[in-house]
Motif scaffolding. Structure first.
Motif, PDB file in Angstrom:
ATOM      1  N   LEU B 281      15.471  31.538 -37.846  1.00 16.00           N
ATOM      2  CA  LEU B 281      16.153  31.474 -39.142  1.00 16.00           C
ATOM      3  C   LEU B 281      15.519  30.380 -40.003  1.00 16.00           C
ATOM      4  O   LEU B 281      15.275  29.272 -39.517  1.00 16.00           O
ATOM      5  N   VAL B 282      15.260  30.707 -41.265  1.00 23.51           N
ATOM      6  CA  VAL B 282      14.778  29.717 -42.222  1.00 23.51           C
ATOM      7  C   VAL B 282      15.760  29.687 -43.396  1.00 23.51           C
ATOM      8  O   VAL B 282      16.101  30.729 -43.950  1.00 23.51           O
ATOM      9  N   VAL B 283      16.243  28.482 -43.734  1.00 21.16           N
ATOM     10  CA  VAL B 283      17.087  28.333 -44.925  1.00 21.16           C
ATOM     11  C   VAL B 283      16.267  27.564 -45.945  1.00 21.16           C
ATOM     12  O   VAL B 283      15.985  26.381 -45.761  1.00 21.16           O
ATOM     13  N   ARG B 284      15.850  28.258 -46.993  1.00 22.99           N
ATOM     14  CA  ARG B 284      14.948  27.600 -47.948  1.00 22.99           C
ATOM     15  C   ARG B 284      15.689  27.219 -49.231  1.00 22.99           C
ATOM     16  O   ARG B 284      16.772  27.744 -49.532  1.00 22.99           O
ATOM     17  N   SER B 285      15.070  26.282 -49.974  1.00 20.60           N
ATOM     18  CA  SER B 285      15.721  25.778 -51.192  1.00 20.60           C
ATOM     19  C   SER B 285      15.577  26.786 -52.328  1.00 20.60           C
ATOM     20  O   SER B 285      16.454  26.906 -53.167  1.00 20.60           O
ATOM     21  N   ASP B 286      14.439  27.481 -52.371  1.00 16.89           N
ATOM     22  CA  ASP B 286      14.195  28.568 -53.303  1.00 16.89           C
ATOM     23  C   ASP B 286      14.475  28.221 -54.760  1.00 16.89           C
ATOM     24  O   ASP B 286      15.256  28.917 -55.424  1.00 16.89           O
ATOM     25  N   PRO B 287      13.841  27.196 -55.279  1.00 18.10           N
ATOM     26  CA  PRO B 287      14.018  26.915 -56.709  1.00 18.10           C
ATOM     27  C   PRO B 287      13.352  28.001 -57.554  1.00 18.10           C
ATOM     28  O   PRO B 287      12.477  28.713 -57.066  1.00 18.10           O
ATOM     29  N   ALA B 332      24.544  26.208 -44.098  1.00 18.97           N
ATOM     30  CA  ALA B 332      24.221  27.638 -44.015  1.00 18.97           C
ATOM     31  C   ALA B 332      23.562  27.975 -42.689  1.00 18.97           C
ATOM     32  O   ALA B 332      23.841  29.025 -42.088  1.00 18.97           O
ATOM     33  N   ALA B 333      22.692  27.074 -42.209  1.00 24.40           N
ATOM     34  CA  ALA B 333      22.039  27.317 -40.914  1.00 24.40           C
ATOM     35  C   ALA B 333      23.088  27.368 -39.804  1.00 24.40           C
ATOM     36  O   ALA B 333      22.987  28.173 -38.875  1.00 24.40           O
ATOM     37  N   LEU B 334      24.111  26.520 -39.907  1.00 21.52           N
ATOM     38  CA  LEU B 334      25.162  26.499 -38.881  1.00 21.52           C
ATOM     39  C   LEU B 334      26.135  27.659 -39.056  1.00 21.52           C
ATOM     40  O   LEU B 334      26.788  28.076 -38.102  1.00 21.52           O
ATOM     41  N   ALA B 335      26.244  28.173 -40.283  1.00 21.01           N
ATOM     42  CA  ALA B 335      27.225  29.216 -40.582  1.00 21.01           C
ATOM     43  C   ALA B 335      26.646  30.616 -40.442  1.00 21.01           C
ATOM     44  O   ALA B 335      27.387  31.592 -40.421  1.00 21.01           O
ATOM     45  N   ALA B 336      25.323  30.708 -40.326  1.00 22.77           N
ATOM     46  CA  ALA B 336      24.663  32.020 -40.436  1.00 22.77           C
ATOM     47  C   ALA B 336      25.114  32.999 -39.362  1.00 22.77           C
ATOM     48  O   ALA B 336      25.098  34.213 -39.580  1.00 22.77           O
ATOM     49  N   ALA B 344      19.070  29.584 -31.311  1.00 19.49           N
ATOM     50  CA  ALA B 344      17.614  29.428 -31.398  1.00 19.49           C
ATOM     51  C   ALA B 344      17.314  28.503 -32.571  1.00 19.49           C
ATOM     52  O   ALA B 344      18.163  28.309 -33.441  1.00 19.49           O
ATOM     53  N   PRO B 345      16.117  27.907 -32.585  1.00 21.27           N
ATOM     54  CA  PRO B 345      15.819  26.948 -33.656  1.00 21.27           C
ATOM     55  C   PRO B 345      15.924  27.532 -35.067  1.00 21.27           C
ATOM     56  O   PRO B 345      15.557  28.683 -35.302  1.00 21.27           O
ATOM     57  N   ALA B 346      16.450  26.709 -35.977  1.00 21.55           N
ATOM     58  CA  ALA B 346      16.553  27.067 -37.390  1.00 21.55           C
ATOM     59  C   ALA B 346      15.853  25.993 -38.207  1.00 21.55           C
ATOM     60  O   ALA B 346      15.993  24.796 -37.928  1.00 21.55           O
ATOM     61  N   LEU B 347      15.097  26.425 -39.185  1.00 21.43           N
ATOM     62  CA  LEU B 347      14.331  25.509 -40.039  1.00 21.43           C
ATOM     63  C   LEU B 347      14.952  25.481 -41.430  1.00 21.43           C
ATOM     64  O   LEU B 347      15.299  26.530 -41.973  1.00 21.43           O
ATOM     65  N   ILE B 348      15.075  24.271 -41.992  1.00 23.80           N
ATOM     66  CA  ILE B 348      15.587  24.114 -43.352  1.00 23.80           C
ATOM     67  C   ILE B 348      14.474  23.469 -44.173  1.00 23.80           C
ATOM     68  O   ILE B 348      13.918  22.448 -43.748  1.00 23.80           O
ATOM     69  N   ALA B 359      13.997  20.107 -42.052  1.00 23.67           N
ATOM     70  CA  ALA B 359      14.780  19.693 -40.891  1.00 23.67           C
ATOM     71  C   ALA B 359      14.766  20.840 -39.896  1.00 23.67           C
ATOM     72  O   ALA B 359      14.670  22.002 -40.283  1.00 23.67           O
ATOM     73  N   LEU B 360      14.816  20.477 -38.626  1.00 30.61           N
ATOM     74  CA  LEU B 360      14.797  21.487 -37.573  1.00 30.61           C
ATOM     75  C   LEU B 360      16.033  21.310 -36.692  1.00 30.61           C
ATOM     76  O   LEU B 360      16.269  20.225 -36.153  1.00 30.61           O
ATOM     77  N   LEU B 361      16.812  22.377 -36.592  1.00 30.78           N
ATOM     78  CA  LEU B 361      17.967  22.390 -35.691  1.00 30.78           C
ATOM     79  C   LEU B 361      17.636  23.299 -34.518  1.00 30.78           C
ATOM     80  O   LEU B 361      16.894  24.264 -34.671  1.00 30.78           O
ATOM     81  N   GLY B 362      18.202  22.973 -33.370  1.00 30.34           N
ATOM     82  CA  GLY B 362      17.976  23.822 -32.207  1.00 30.34           C
ATOM     83  C   GLY B 362      19.278  24.133 -31.507  1.00 30.34           C
ATOM     84  O   GLY B 362      20.341  23.625 -31.868  1.00 30.34           O
TER      85      GLY B 362
END
Lengths: 420, 366
Positions: B281-287, B332-336, B344-348, B359-362
């Protein structure tokens, strides 16, 4: 931060310092002023005095931002950010770090502040008042965000592998920033930390403290029975911190060791200091530094010269140190209260006490307040050879931060004689 | 639990106060539905003119007359509500003494409070006739230090300002404090307020009326502790904090956001000994505009194309939340995947003018 890497316990040292202040620019002039017990206080020139009955402040005075900027346009930044850039350049220079080489290192830039871009917010408020136009002037607006302080340093030095953070924990912010540098270096998450604090005089803060009745009409007399309050001031202090091993490897001149720091929150009152909160910060700092109170040879007090601060701070120090309280002096008697820069400049004074062999005085001192039972090094600096020095920072919101520095005697030591 | 595992920093709970509503459940529901949370409010300076913004629903726009709260600005009141939401979820409290509990908080502060405070100095007959009750609110550390007073948090109380990096920086700073034993439990997060002054400031920073994306308010707050302590206090980790990393780039010296982000994430993955192929999972800022394209190209380079990994970009739905934007991304990474722990790892990631970070969560340890 990275979980995969073990937490190291690197020793961390100071290899460079930079000062912009009413007591001089650069550490040499700053040290001479402190040793001479000079006053940096004078009448307000930076903005209008009309309507105020007294207006003594600690101004930097003539400051040409263009002297310190080589890559960025200084007009992109506010006065506090410009001070931070100047102090950083001086610190990096004193550390003997090549700026090109610095660009290849992993760096933490942490700049403490009380007011951030408030000086420029003042200008927006004045324009709105005068013209009725609610839309801010874009050229002024872009100088106002607080993160511009650390960003100015990062941009001007063209750093890339960098964590840039502004720490707006008010009047303890300089100690917070140095503490952040210490933690990042201990953890192996930075090769170099550029940290300290900065603030520019603002009408907001002048009027606010004035209205609170916290400002002295003439001078600042910390610990004195006749003290009438603080004097607001401006300036910046920045330090270069490195792991001891890296500093030795590049043959750096080592000024002092950062032994540790402590944080606490009063969780008590938005503006009034709390003895127990300060006690906890001091004890946490001693624990982190691995020193006992009896080993501390000098304390640079928060020492604002207000009734409340000096009594609470004295009581907290007595609680921790008991009868072993070393000399406790207040730089704010000379400098005024430089807000976010205050504990950064206090840290620099604590290093200078070690390297230059003297304890800075508390000037303007006449009669000791019995409720402030400290040896405040009255009026005249004393020669000394402190091994361990402590710098207190206490802020609005009960944000306390206390830093402990130690003499470094190993190879590469800056070497200090007895005081002259 | 091994010593190494016990020393892992983990997130054990979180809450959010966002344009999707109060609490983690409201945030999860908003994220799942993809509902646009941007509303229209009436302009305060030009009544009758609509302003689009991400407002926390039901949160009064007015300063309440309640004694004790009158002097608090919207940012501080939002932060108090956010910390209250998180703490009321902790049955029996946080499980350690107040001295060992602290807060690491990112915000830009209240631009409006500063303008109004000084404005009064110009307006009144005498320049010191300012509203002294609001003086503490002019300091950026007011929101976090008030939260400490209200909730009795006597440990480290740190406020940071770092633009859009704020919500990620607080996680890294919290871990350093925990590792050095300066606290046992930290509330780490970020918040911003909506005021029309902030809208006008953002427009000025974007150099034009209406040039900035809709401003959003609220924030997210996380309980961060080491895994060993969390187990002892009876909390189940939702994710491991594998790392944070930041970089600057300088457009005037040829620097590009995309290249900087690529390097930043590569360094972060190396540090955390995690392969890009492990990330689900990737949560991007997407400006909007070229910066968003730079973020996309960096992520495409890392993962081999936009469809290679699940991607979320909650910012478009919530509005431009300043330092809270990256805290919303972490939420969002925690809520997805609903309320379950991460598997599994999620990247922000974020890209901004001159700055990038990640940031990397696992999955939780064990």
């Amino acid at each position: 931060m990275t979980a995969g890497r073990g937490a190291g316990d690197q020793r961390v040292v100071v290899t460079g310092m930079g000062v912009v202040s009413g007591l001089g620019t650069g550490t040499a002039e700053f040290a001479r002023s402190l040793r001479a017990g000079r006053s940096g206080i004078g009448p307000l020139e930076e903005f209008g005095r009309a309507g105020f009955a007294h207006w003594n402040v600690g101004e930097v005075g003539r400051f040409e931002a263009a002297d310190w900027f080589r890559t960025e346009d200084p007009r992109e930044y506010g006065r506090a950010a410009q001070f931070a850039v100047a102090a950083t350049r001086l610190a990096v220079q004193e550390a003997g770090l090549d700026e090109e080489e610095l660009r290849h290192r992993r760096v933490l830039v942490s700049v403490g502040t009380t007011d951030g871009g408030t000086r420029e917010v003042d200008q927006l408020a004045e324009l709105r008042h005068r013209t009725g136009e609610v839309r801010p002037d874009p050229d002024i607006a872009r100088r106002t965000p607080a993160e511009r302080l650390s960003d100015a340093v990062v941009n001007e030095l063209r750093l890339e592998d960098v964590e840039s953070v502004t720490v707006p924990t008010a009047c303890a912010a300089g100690n917070y920033a140095v503490g952040q540098g210490l933690d990042a270096l201990r953890d192996g998450e930075a090769d170099v930390a550029l940290c300290g604090g900065t603030d520019a005089l603002s009408r907001k803060t002048f009027a606010g403290f004035y209205r609170l009745g916290a400002m002295s009409p003439d001078v600042c007399r910390p610990f004195d029975a006749d003290r009438k309050g603080m004097i607001v001031a401006e300036g910046a202090g920045m330090l270069v911190l490195e792991p001891l091993g890296a500093a030795l490897a590049r043959g750096a001149r080592i000024l002092a060791e950062v032994l540790g720091y402590g944080l606490s929150c009063d969780a008590h009152h938005p503006t009034a200091p709390d003895r127990d909160g300060v006690v906890r910060a001091v004890r946490a700092a001693h624990r982190d530094a691995g020193v006992s109170g009896a080993e501390v040879d000098y304390v640079s007090a928060h020492g604002t010269g207000t009734k409340a601060n000096d009594i609470v701070e004295t009581a907290a120090l007595r609680e921790v140190f008991g009868a072993d309280l070393p000399p406790v002096s207040a730089l704010k008697s000379m400098l005024g209260h430089t807000l976010g820069a205050a504990s950064a400049l206090g840290t620099i004074a604590c290093v200078l006490a070690i390297t230059e062999g003297f304890l800075p005085p508390t000037i303007n001192h006449r009669t000791r307040d019995p409720e402030c039972d400290v040896d405040c090094v009255p009026n005249v600096a004393v020669a000394a050879r402190p091994q361990v020095t402590q710098n207190n920072g206490m802020a609005f919101g009960g944000n306390n931060a206390v830093l402990v520095l130690g003499r470094y005697d190993g190879p590469g030591a800056a070497g200090a004689g007895e005081g002259s | 639990m091994t010593t190494t595992t016990a020393a892992r920093p983990v997130i054990t709970d979180w809450s959010a106060l966002s344009p999707w509503g109060e609490g983690a459940d409201a945030f999860r529901a908003g994220l799942a539905s993809g509902e646009e949370a941007i509303a229209t409010v009436d302009s305060e300076f030009a009544p009758g003119t609509p302003v689009r913004a991400g407002i926390v629903p039901g949160f009064s726009m007015e300063y309440p007359g309640t004694r004790g709260l009158r002097s608090l600005d919207r940012l501080t009141r939002l932060t108090l509500r956010l910390s209250e939401l998180l703490l009321t979820g902790q049955e029996g409290g946080l499980g350690c003494g107040p001295e060992d509990t602290g807060m690491v908080f990112a915000t830009s502060g209240s631009h409006r409070t500063g303008l109004e405070f000084t404005g009064r100095s110009y307006r009144e007959r005498l320049p010191f006739h300012v509203d002294v009750a609001r003086f503490p609110s002019t300091a950026v550390n007011c929101a976090a230090s008030r939260s400490a007073i209200v909730h009795g948090l006597k440990g480290p109380n740190t406020t940071l300002t770092a633009g859009p990096a704020g919500g990620l920086l607080v996680l890294g700073q919290a871990v350093r404090l925990l590792r050095q034993g300066r606290a046992q439990v930290l509330l780490a997060g970020a918040a911003e307020e909506y005021t029309e002054d902030r809208v006008l400031l953002e427009d000025a920073l974007h150099r034009g009326e209406g040039a900035a994306p809709p401003v959003a308010e609220g924030g997210a707050l996380f309980v961060v502790e080491l895994a060993g302590g969390a187990a002892a206090r009876g909390r189940t980790p939702l994710a491991t904090l594998l790392g944070t990393r930041f970089r600057a780039y300088h457009a005037r010296s040829g620097g590009e956001a995309g290249k900087a982000l690529h390097r930043c994430v590569t360094d972060l993955l190396d540090d955390a000994r995690t392969g890009a192929d492990e990330i689900t999972l990737v949560v991007r800022s997407d400006p909007d505009g070229p910066l968003g394209e730079q973020e996309d190209s960096a992520l495409d380079g890392l993962f081999g194309g936009p469809d290679a990994v699940r991607q979320l970009a909650p910012g478009h739905r919530l509005g431009h939340a300043g330092s809270a934007a990256s805290a919303f991304q972490v939420a969002a990474a925690l809520a997805a995947n609903g309320p379950r722990p991460l598997r599994a790892p999620a990247l922000i990631t974020f890209v901004a003018d001159g700055r990038v970070g990640a940031a990397l969560l696992g999955a939780p340890p064990g």
